[in-house]
Scaffold this motif. Structure first.
Motif, short mmCIF file in Angstrom:
data_model
loop_
_atom_site.label_atom_id
_atom_site.label_comp_id
_atom_site.label_asym_id
_atom_site.label_seq_id
_atom_site.Cartn_x
_atom_site.Cartn_y
_atom_site.Cartn_z
N ASP A 114 28.17 13.67 -22.73
CA ASP A 114 28.98 14.49 -21.84
C ASP A 114 28.45 15.93 -21.86
O ASP A 114 28.46 16.58 -22.91
N PRO A 115 27.97 16.44 -20.72
CA PRO A 115 27.42 17.80 -20.72
C PRO A 115 28.46 18.87 -21.04
O PRO A 115 28.11 19.97 -21.48
N LYS A 116 29.74 18.54 -20.86
CA LYS A 116 30.80 19.49 -21.15
C LYS A 116 31.26 19.44 -22.60
O LYS A 116 31.85 20.39 -23.09
N ASP A 117 30.98 18.30 -23.24
CA ASP A 117 31.39 18.13 -24.63
C ASP A 117 30.39 17.22 -25.33
O ASP A 117 30.48 15.99 -25.20
N PRO A 118 29.42 17.76 -26.05
CA PRO A 118 28.37 16.95 -26.68
C PRO A 118 28.89 15.99 -27.74
O PRO A 118 28.13 15.15 -28.23
N ARG A 119 30.16 16.09 -28.09
CA ARG A 119 30.73 15.14 -29.06
C ARG A 119 31.17 13.85 -28.41
O ARG A 119 31.53 12.90 -29.09
N ARG A 120 31.13 13.80 -27.08
CA ARG A 120 31.60 12.63 -26.34
C ARG A 120 30.45 11.93 -25.62
O ARG A 120 29.49 12.56 -25.21
N LEU A 121 30.59 10.61 -25.49
CA LEU A 121 29.66 9.81 -24.70
C LEU A 121 30.34 9.40 -23.40
O LEU A 121 31.55 9.14 -23.38
N VAL A 122 29.58 9.34 -22.34
CA VAL A 122 30.11 8.97 -21.03
C VAL A 122 29.43 7.68 -20.58
O VAL A 122 28.20 7.56 -20.62
N TYR A 123 30.23 6.70 -20.17
CA TYR A 123 29.69 5.45 -19.65
C TYR A 123 29.91 5.40 -18.15
O TYR A 123 31.04 5.56 -17.67
N PRO A 211 31.12 -0.38 -24.16
CA PRO A 211 29.96 -0.97 -24.83
C PRO A 211 29.17 -0.01 -25.70
O PRO A 211 27.95 0.10 -25.58
N ILE A 212 29.86 0.70 -26.57
CA ILE A 212 29.18 1.66 -27.45
C ILE A 212 28.25 0.93 -28.42
O ILE A 212 27.11 1.35 -28.64
N THR A 213 28.73 -0.18 -29.01
CA THR A 213 27.92 -0.88 -30.02
C THR A 213 26.63 -1.42 -29.43
O THR A 213 25.64 -1.60 -30.14
N ASP A 214 26.60 -1.67 -28.12
CA ASP A 214 25.43 -2.28 -27.51
C ASP A 214 24.24 -1.34 -27.46
O ASP A 214 23.13 -1.77 -27.13
N MET A 215 24.44 -0.07 -27.76
CA MET A 215 23.32 0.86 -27.80
C MET A 215 22.34 0.49 -28.91
O MET A 215 21.16 0.79 -28.84
#
Length: 268
Positions: A114-123, A211-215
């Motif tokens: 997430d460009p607004k919050d680097p602690r978050r992932l966006v799918y 699907p975070i684990t699928d990374m």
């Protein structure tokens, strides 16, 4: 490549392959040039699928970069070379030319920071992520492929429009799906699937999990579809609207229930 040159083309009112004999059948190698000087045997190709126009070929190829194993899908045009002067084999063959890799590193990816919050992932469910190539729609407008999981540990087949890049999901059962084929009228999909075996349910049965684990675990989780050399795939017939609710298609090789089932509505 099997080439029915002189006998296999549609002409004079005859269907392709009609009256075919061994003397009229030729098998030619297919070569994908991936070197600057057109030398050698060319690139390694797999999962070959001929486009409905009988001119273009879709295929996949493995990559190894920075210690990481990967795979991309490609689309190219078949060109018959009767007397090649470069590359091997130096015999009549088909070359795959004007090859396009079905991947754009600058495009939106399924998973990003997430460009607004680097602690978050966006799918992004709409992201175009062509994995292992599986074929084409009957009208040739879409490419079908194993895509990035839309749900955690759920391996499914998707279709993407070759012109617009619009993505649609063809299967959504938690079990593992592999080869698929679309009917000529576009109203049906036949998929080889492990549904009914429960091989994947303990991993993919929780619906809607991002699907975070699928990374990092896709290969490991999908491998449970097999038991050593034993395979659990069955042919599943799915209508054009895909898996939904209580409808999960039907096994083609299973006993019927004796009832007449409605035909799917025409696609719009």
């Amino acid at each position: 490549m099997l080439d029915l040159r002189g006998a296999g083309r549609e002409r004079g009112g005859h269907q392709r392959g009609e009256g075919l004999s061994p003397a009229e059948t030729h098998i030619y190698p297919i070569r994908w040039n991936n070197t600057a000087d057109d030398s050698g045997r060319g690139g390694s190709i797999r999962e070959l699928r001929i486009h409905p126009d009988d001119v273009h070929l879709g295929f996949s190829s493995f990559t190894i970069a920075n210690g990481r194993f990967g795979q991309f899908a490609y689309l190219g045009r078949l060109e018959f070379i009767p007397t090649p002067t470069t590359g091997t084999p130096m015999a009549p063959r088909y070359d795959v030319v004007t090859v396009t890799r079905l991947f754009d590193p600058a495009d939106t990816q399924p998973m990003s920071v997430d460009p607004k919050d680097p602690r978050r992932l966006v799918y992004d469910r709409e992201a175009l992520s062509v994995g292992e190539l599986r074929g084409f729609s009957a009208d040739g407008r879409e490419v079908t492929y194993i895509g990035y999981p839309e749900e955690s540990s759920n391996i499914d087949v998707f279709a993407a429009d070759l012109s617009t890049g619009k993505v649609r999901r063809l299967t959504s059962n938690p079990e593992y799906v592999d080869p698929v084929d679309l009917s000529p009228d576009g109203r049906w999909t036949v998929a080889m699937d492990t549904r009914g075996s429960d091989r994947q349910m303990f991993l993919a049965g929780m619906r809607g999990v991002p699907p975070i684990t699928d990374m990092i675990t896709t290969s490991a989780t999908s491998s449970t579809r097999n038991n050593g050399q034993r395979r659990f795939f069955q042919p599943i017939l799915i209508d054009s609207h895909g898996d939904r609710g209580g409808y999960q298609g039907q096994r083609i090789n299973a006993a019927g229930d004796g009832r007449a089932h409605p035909q799917p509505a025409n696609q719009t």
